[in-house]
Design an enzyme around this catalytic site. Sequence first.
Site, mmCIF file in Angstrom:
data_model
loop_
_atom_site.group_PDB
_atom_site.id
_atom_site.type_symbol
_atom_site.label_atom_id
_atom_site.label_comp_id
_atom_site.label_asym_id
_atom_site.label_seq_id
_atom_site.Cartn_x
_atom_site.Cartn_y
_atom_site.Cartn_z
ATOM 1 N N GLU A 76 9.263 -3.787 10.544
ATOM 2 C CA GLU A 76 9.001 -3.732 9.140
ATOM 3 C C GLU A 76 10.091 -4.344 8.519
ATOM 4 O O GLU A 76 9.669 -4.906 7.136
ATOM 5 C CB GLU A 76 8.655 -2.147 8.786
ATOM 6 N N TYR A 105 5.438 1.914 2.286
ATOM 7 C CA TYR A 105 4.700 1.371 3.378
ATOM 8 C C TYR A 105 5.302 1.621 4.577
ATOM 9 O O TYR A 105 4.738 1.734 5.800
ATOM 10 C CB TYR A 105 3.937 -0.012 2.817
ATOM 11 N N ASP A 140 -0.226 -1.453 0.942
ATOM 12 C CA ASP A 140 0.208 -2.585 0.481
ATOM 13 C C ASP A 140 -0.742 -3.481 -0.238
ATOM 14 O O ASP A 140 -1.791 -2.814 -0.630
ATOM 15 C CB ASP A 140 0.970 -3.478 1.694
#
Length: 244
Positions: A42, A117, A136
Amino acid sequence: MVDPPSAVHVIELGTLLVWAEKEGRRPPWRELTDPYRVGVAEILLQKTRARDVEPVWQQVVDRFRTPQALANAEAGEVFTIVQPLGLGIQRTNRLKCMAAELAAKGTSGPLSGLGPYGQAVVALSGGREPSSIPVDGNVARVTCRYYGMTFDRGEPRKKPDVRAAVAHLLDTGSTPLTKLKILYSLVDLGEAVCKPRKPSCPVCPVAPACRFAQTCARDAINSRTAEANANARGGGTASETRRI
Ligand code: SF4
């Protein structure tokens, strides 16, 4: 505010999961239930395409096999690995901070370097309920169109109504890992089918329950009717209604 998912929405989500199983992306971190490796992904994915991230992610998790190993690593060594993606110093610091926090407290609280997120994806991958709603740009676009939500100004992904709608959709999943699958399916649908400028509604798995698709179909019928009427009167052309 949208209503919680009705039976029809739940059926459409089932169809979406089947579609994603066949058509969705398969980066290696999506197959993992390991918050550390997912968290590394991420951070590397921030402002970077997944296909560029994959080889770098592999190098990071092969070289530093635990959060503690990454937390203790020389910053210069991490920098050398992540530099090809850009944002080398920022990414290095974020990776090391996130790894140190994971090593110290696991996923029991927010982790540095990740937005709402990323936080949610990491928590879900570890089998925990997220403390934030993962929205997102792709997820927001699909959700807005699906529920027929429009906004005059501001980013849809930051709107409380959109976050609530996404939360409702994810809540149709009975476990964190099922919720993560639904989330990834929405991301993939937004990237491959429900594109910003030109959604491909005729091939979309959730089209039967999508408000945007229904409105477009109605507009097309109205437009054809107006054109036929204009032709019958012997002139004039109907204007085309576009909704993007
Ligand atoms: Fe997007 Fe069209 Fe699918 Fe609705 S039917 S989610 S607008 S691609």
